[in-house]
Motif scaffolding. Structure first.
Motif, PDB file in Angstrom:
ATOM      1  N   ALA A  14      -0.866 -30.703 -10.513  1.00  0.00           N
ATOM      2  CA  ALA A  14      -1.827 -29.818  -9.836  1.00  0.00           C
ATOM      3  C   ALA A  14      -1.981 -28.468 -10.534  1.00  0.00           C
ATOM      4  CB  ALA A  14      -1.416 -29.617  -8.377  1.00  0.00           C
ATOM      5  N   SER A  15      -0.889 -27.843 -10.902  1.00  0.00           N
ATOM      6  CA  SER A  15      -0.970 -26.508 -11.487  1.00  0.00           C
ATOM      7  C   SER A  15      -1.694 -26.482 -12.835  1.00  0.00           C
ATOM      8  CB  SER A  15       0.421 -25.886 -11.610  1.00  0.00           C
ATOM      9  OG  SER A  15       0.323 -24.566 -12.090  1.00  0.00           O
ATOM     10  N   GLU A  22      -5.321 -26.819 -12.191  1.00  0.00           N
ATOM     11  CA  GLU A  22      -5.894 -25.600 -11.621  1.00  0.00           C
ATOM     12  C   GLU A  22      -6.070 -24.503 -12.667  1.00  0.00           C
ATOM     13  OE1 GLU A  22      -3.257 -24.616  -8.419  1.00  0.00           O
ATOM     14  OE2 GLU A  22      -3.849 -26.381  -7.259  1.00  0.00           O
ATOM     15  N   HIS A  23      -5.373 -24.629 -13.798  1.00  0.00           N
ATOM     16  CA  HIS A  23      -5.455 -23.620 -14.851  1.00  0.00           C
ATOM     17  C   HIS A  23      -6.189 -24.126 -16.085  1.00  0.00           C
ATOM     18  CE1 HIS A  23      -2.296 -21.929 -12.287  1.00  0.00           C
ATOM     19  NE2 HIS A  23      -2.741 -20.762 -12.748  1.00  0.00           N
ATOM     20  N   ILE A  82      -3.039 -25.449 -20.839  1.00  0.00           N
ATOM     21  CA  ILE A  82      -3.834 -24.640 -19.898  1.00  0.00           C
ATOM     22  C   ILE A  82      -4.742 -23.674 -20.657  1.00  0.00           C
ATOM     23  CG2 ILE A  82      -2.204 -24.914 -18.019  1.00  0.00           C
ATOM     24  CD1 ILE A  82      -1.167 -22.136 -18.570  1.00  0.00           C
ATOM     25  N   ASP A 116      -5.885 -20.471 -19.445  1.00  0.00           N
ATOM     26  CA  ASP A 116      -5.986 -19.157 -18.772  1.00  0.00           C
ATOM     27  C   ASP A 116      -6.070 -18.038 -19.783  1.00  0.00           C
ATOM     28  OD1 ASP A 116      -6.141 -19.962 -16.218  1.00  0.00           O
ATOM     29  OD2 ASP A 116      -4.072 -19.485 -15.680  1.00  0.00           O
TER      30      ASP A 116
END
Length: 80
Positions: free
Chosen positions: A24-25, A28-29, A78, A80
């Motif tokens: 999930a993390s 989400e990123h 990720i 970000d």
């Protein structure tokens, strides 16, 4: 008809839930869904193997190495 033992079903359910939470993390990123799922599977497998290594070596060094490399892989995935 073969029945799957209850403990095996429970272990599979827990693994699936753990992988879902771990995926999930990164998702989400900015990681893609498939990449996040694959990372989660890799991390679960790595930690499970690392536990056996830590016991055999009587050291947390394998866990430290696994954590460092897992973090590097997640950071690379990720956006970000």
């Amino acid at each position: 008809m073969d029945e799957t033992p209850t403990a095996l079903v429970a272990a599979a359910d827990v693994s699936e839930e753990w992988e879902g939470l771990l995926a999930a993390s990164p998702r989400e990123h900015g990681a893609g869904s498939e990449q996040a799922a694959q990372l989660a599977t890799l991390i679960v497998a790595a930690v499970e193997g690392t536990v056996a290594m830590c016991r055999a070596k009587r050291s947390t060094q394998p866990l430290n190495h696994t954590a460092e490399q897992s973090q590097a892989l997640v950071r690379a995935a990720i956006r970000d």
